[in-house]
Write a protein that holds these residues in place. Sequence first.
Motif, mmCIF file in Angstrom:
data_model
loop_
_atom_site.group_PDB
_atom_site.id
_atom_site.type_symbol
_atom_site.label_atom_id
_atom_site.label_comp_id
_atom_site.label_asym_id
_atom_site.label_seq_id
_atom_site.Cartn_x
_atom_site.Cartn_y
_atom_site.Cartn_z
ATOM 1 N N ALA A 50 0.830 -1.206 0.000
ATOM 2 C CA ALA A 50 0.000 0.000 0.000
ATOM 3 C C ALA A 50 0.863 1.255 0.000
ATOM 4 O O ALA A 50 0.573 2.225 -0.720
ATOM 5 N N ARG A 109 -3.070 0.723 -4.536
ATOM 6 C CA ARG A 109 -4.210 1.158 -3.734
ATOM 7 C C ARG A 109 -5.180 0.040 -3.373
ATOM 8 O O ARG A 109 -5.976 0.189 -2.434
ATOM 9 N N ALA A 117 -4.916 -0.885 0.354
ATOM 10 C CA ALA A 117 -5.245 0.064 1.409
ATOM 11 C C ALA A 117 -6.433 -0.458 2.219
ATOM 12 O O ALA A 117 -7.436 -0.913 1.669
ATOM 13 N N ASP A 139 -1.212 -1.282 -9.875
ATOM 14 C CA ASP A 139 -2.123 -0.527 -9.031
ATOM 15 C C ASP A 139 -3.539 -0.614 -9.599
ATOM 16 O O ASP A 139 -3.751 -0.472 -10.796
ATOM 17 N N PRO A 149 -6.996 1.314 -8.965
ATOM 18 C CA PRO A 149 -7.609 2.422 -8.229
ATOM 19 C C PRO A 149 -8.978 2.044 -7.696
ATOM 20 O O PRO A 149 -9.632 1.127 -8.213
#
Length: 301
Positions: A120, A125, A128, A252, A254
């Motif tokens: 993270a 992301r 997270a 990643d 999003p």
Amino acid sequence: MQPSRRAFLMGRRPVQTPWAAFVQRLALVCHGKVRDLGEGGADGTCAILTPASEADVVQARKLCAEYRVTLELEGAEGPFAPSARPRLRVDPVLLTELTRLDGDVAQWRAQPGVTLAELARAGLRQFAGLPGDMTLAQWVAAPAPWPAGHCAASGLMAADVLLADGVEETLGAFGETDVQPLRSAIVQRLVPALFQLGSGGDAFATNDGYHWLGRYRLDALKPVAPGTVNLAQLLLGHGGTLAWLQGAVLIDVPPGDDRQAEGGAGPTLAAPGLATVRLDGRVKTQFDPDGCFPEIRWPEV
């Protein structure tokens, strides 16, 4: 002095058990730490290996095959079926290299012991809010929450694996987007068999229209557009029962549609039926016919 008299005076050396021989040889060939938890305890006959490198795991798998010891991922989420075999739990906590790769698209290669907190912080992301101390290997092994056909939401692009028979292979994009051809004849035979399973009636019954009911994500072979077929995503949710994860390439992802990214909405998850249990069992047999890795405990139907 005659051998019999020497044995009488000095005492006979106790016979070494197969388990003791296994642990002794494991400690000799591995640079990491080996901790013997003993034989016949409440947790069965078991040891823990903390490898210093992936070469340690390769050596451990060889010995596990020789001594018929099950190789497990430490901390993997089951439930697992009981086994009469001794067990070697492998903890990748020291395998923590994380590298950003060159290229037009930002990608990271992570070893299995990298934590989700580190991923993270690197900018991935999708990690997270997840348990920060969970390792990448544990995350890949954990039950995969993505709806059927949406495994691309994981961001898992490629996986370096050690298979049950000792073959090392890289799984990734397959078909027109394939940039990493399969190296081993074994995997070249395995993949068509998996496609056949993924196109059968049991696979159809395992998709309830939203969820993938099986533990093994064969739906990665039939992704929802714009997703593409990716063999690495077959490992999502596998519990450490199909292969040993040596490393992974990640992108990643999003935040987006929570239903697709987390599987938290949509129809109520149905209990897996006979077709799903049968399908998962066949996938396990294709990857691990001799039981090198543990086995998921499937519900009785």
